[in-house]
Design a protein around this motif. Structure first.
Motif, short mmCIF file in Angstrom:
data_model
loop_
_atom_site.label_atom_id
_atom_site.label_comp_id
_atom_site.label_asym_id
_atom_site.label_seq_id
_atom_site.Cartn_x
_atom_site.Cartn_y
_atom_site.Cartn_z
N LEU A 195 0.84 -1.20 0.00
CA LEU A 195 0.00 0.00 0.00
C LEU A 195 0.87 1.25 0.00
CD1 LEU A 195 -2.55 -1.10 2.74
CD2 LEU A 195 -3.02 -0.92 0.30
N LEU A 196 0.32 2.32 -0.52
CA LEU A 196 0.97 3.62 -0.47
C LEU A 196 0.57 4.29 0.84
CD1 LEU A 196 2.56 5.89 -1.99
CD2 LEU A 196 0.34 6.69 -2.82
N GLY A 197 1.52 4.91 1.50
CA GLY A 197 1.23 5.62 2.75
C GLY A 197 2.05 6.88 2.85
N PHE A 198 1.66 7.74 3.78
CA PHE A 198 2.30 9.04 3.96
C PHE A 198 2.79 9.16 5.40
CE2 PHE A 198 -0.55 9.25 0.42
CZ PHE A 198 0.16 9.95 -0.54
N HIS A 199 3.67 8.27 5.78
CA HIS A 199 4.18 8.20 7.14
C HIS A 199 5.64 8.61 7.17
CE1 HIS A 199 0.51 5.96 7.72
NE2 HIS A 199 0.90 5.12 6.77
N GLY A 200 6.03 9.30 8.24
CA GLY A 200 7.42 9.67 8.40
C GLY A 200 7.56 11.02 9.06
N CYS A 201 8.77 11.32 9.45
CA CYS A 201 9.07 12.59 10.14
C CYS A 201 9.53 13.68 9.18
CB CYS A 201 10.15 12.35 11.19
SG CYS A 201 9.62 11.27 12.52
N MET A 202 9.95 13.29 8.00
CA MET A 202 10.43 14.27 7.03
C MET A 202 9.24 14.85 6.26
SD MET A 202 13.72 12.11 5.72
CE MET A 202 14.44 13.41 4.75
N SER A 203 9.28 16.14 5.98
CA SER A 203 8.14 16.80 5.36
C SER A 203 7.75 16.20 4.01
CB SER A 203 8.39 18.30 5.22
OG SER A 203 9.52 18.54 4.41
N GLU A 204 8.74 15.81 3.20
CA GLU A 204 8.41 15.25 1.89
C GLU A 204 7.69 13.90 1.98
OE1 GLU A 204 12.84 14.21 2.50
OE2 GLU A 204 11.64 16.00 2.74
N GLU A 205 7.91 13.17 3.08
CA GLU A 205 7.22 11.89 3.25
C GLU A 205 5.71 12.08 3.41
OE1 GLU A 205 10.03 8.83 5.48
OE2 GLU A 205 9.89 10.73 6.56
N LYS A 206 5.33 13.23 3.93
CA LYS A 206 3.91 13.51 4.15
C LYS A 206 3.20 13.92 2.86
CE LYS A 206 4.87 14.75 8.85
NZ LYS A 206 5.66 15.69 9.54
N TYR A 207 3.97 14.30 1.84
CA TYR A 207 3.38 14.76 0.59
C TYR A 207 3.62 13.80 -0.57
CZ TYR A 207 3.00 18.97 3.34
OH TYR A 207 2.70 19.85 4.32
N VAL A 208 4.82 13.24 -0.65
CA VAL A 208 5.17 12.34 -1.74
C VAL A 208 4.71 10.91 -1.42
CG1 VAL A 208 7.08 11.35 -3.06
CG2 VAL A 208 7.15 13.75 -2.39
N GLY A 209 4.90 10.51 -0.17
CA GLY A 209 4.52 9.17 0.26
C GLY A 209 5.57 8.14 -0.09
N SER A 210 5.33 6.95 0.38
CA SER A 210 6.21 5.80 0.13
C SER A 210 5.34 4.56 0.02
CB SER A 210 7.19 5.59 1.30
OG SER A 210 8.06 6.66 1.44
N TYR A 211 5.90 3.56 -0.59
CA TYR A 211 5.22 2.27 -0.60
C TYR A 211 5.64 1.47 0.62
CZ TYR A 211 3.16 3.16 -5.07
OH TYR A 211 2.40 3.70 -6.07
N TYR A 212 4.69 0.74 1.15
CA TYR A 212 4.89 -0.08 2.34
C TYR A 212 4.46 -1.50 2.06
CZ TYR A 212 5.43 4.30 4.83
OH TYR A 212 5.89 5.53 5.23
N THR A 213 5.14 -2.43 2.69
CA THR A 213 4.76 -3.83 2.66
C THR A 213 4.42 -4.23 4.10
OG1 THR A 213 6.27 -4.25 0.83
CG2 THR A 213 5.48 -6.17 2.06
N ILE A 214 3.24 -4.80 4.28
CA ILE A 214 2.75 -5.14 5.62
C ILE A 214 2.44 -6.63 5.67
CG2 ILE A 214 0.98 -4.68 7.37
CD1 ILE A 214 1.22 -2.20 4.64
N ASN A 215 2.88 -7.27 6.74
CA ASN A 215 2.57 -8.67 7.02
C ASN A 215 1.88 -8.75 8.37
OD1 ASN A 215 3.96 -10.15 4.77
ND2 ASN A 215 5.68 -9.00 5.59
N ILE A 216 0.86 -9.58 8.44
CA ILE A 216 0.09 -9.74 9.68
C ILE A 216 -0.04 -11.22 9.99
CG2 ILE A 216 -2.16 -9.46 10.76
CD1 ILE A 216 -2.57 -6.99 9.22
N GLU A 217 0.13 -11.56 11.26
CA GLU A 217 -0.15 -12.91 11.76
C GLU A 217 -1.09 -12.79 12.95
OE1 GLU A 217 3.28 -15.23 12.81
OE2 GLU A 217 4.33 -14.68 10.97
N VAL A 218 -2.16 -13.55 12.91
CA VAL A 218 -3.09 -13.59 14.04
C VAL A 218 -3.25 -15.05 14.43
CG1 VAL A 218 -5.41 -13.04 14.85
CG2 VAL A 218 -4.30 -11.53 13.20
#
Length: 118
Positions: free
Chosen positions: A11-34
């Motif tokens: 998924l694309l997300g806008f997480h991070g402390c740097m200002s450009e991360e909030k506007y440009v975004g990054s791709y994330y890979t998430i794994n979940i185990e329940v």
């Protein structure tokens, strides 16, 4: 006892402390185990007696829309939403791994990941 595992949600997300991360975004890979006891569901073939992996995916997708400075915070929010929806006695263990692909570093790093076990 068994596990439902969602691997490599991208998924694309806008997480991070740097200002450009909030506007440009990054791709994330998430794994979940329940981890939980899904014996009854395995015998009955009844969706209401298990944890629906579509619901787990929707939780991740919704939490990814909420900006966070830290992916550690994002991981905690995802776990809390899962526990709230399915209640702690049903769930024995939850694990979330979040990786930021191509992090904005001054070096050659494929990804930065955090793992949170609960």
């Amino acid at each position: 006892m068994g596990k439902i595992i969602l691997e490599n949600i991208k998924l694309l997300g806008f997480h991070g402390c740097m200002s450009e991360e909030k506007y440009v975004g990054s791709y994330y890979t998430i794994n979940i185990e329940v981890e939980f006891d899904f014996y009854q569901a395995s015998v009955s073939d009844n969706l209401t007696q298990t944890i629906n992996y579509v619901d787990l995916y929707c939780i991740v997708k919704e939490e990814m829309k909420i900006n966070s400075k830290l992916i550690e915070h994002l991981a905690q929010r995802i776990i809390q939403k899962i526990i709230k929806k399915y209640k702690k006695p049903l769930i024995k263990h939850t694990k979330v791994k979040i990786c930021k692909e191509n992090p904005p570093l001054q070096g050659n790093v494929d990804r930065v990941c955090v793992i949170l076990d609960n």
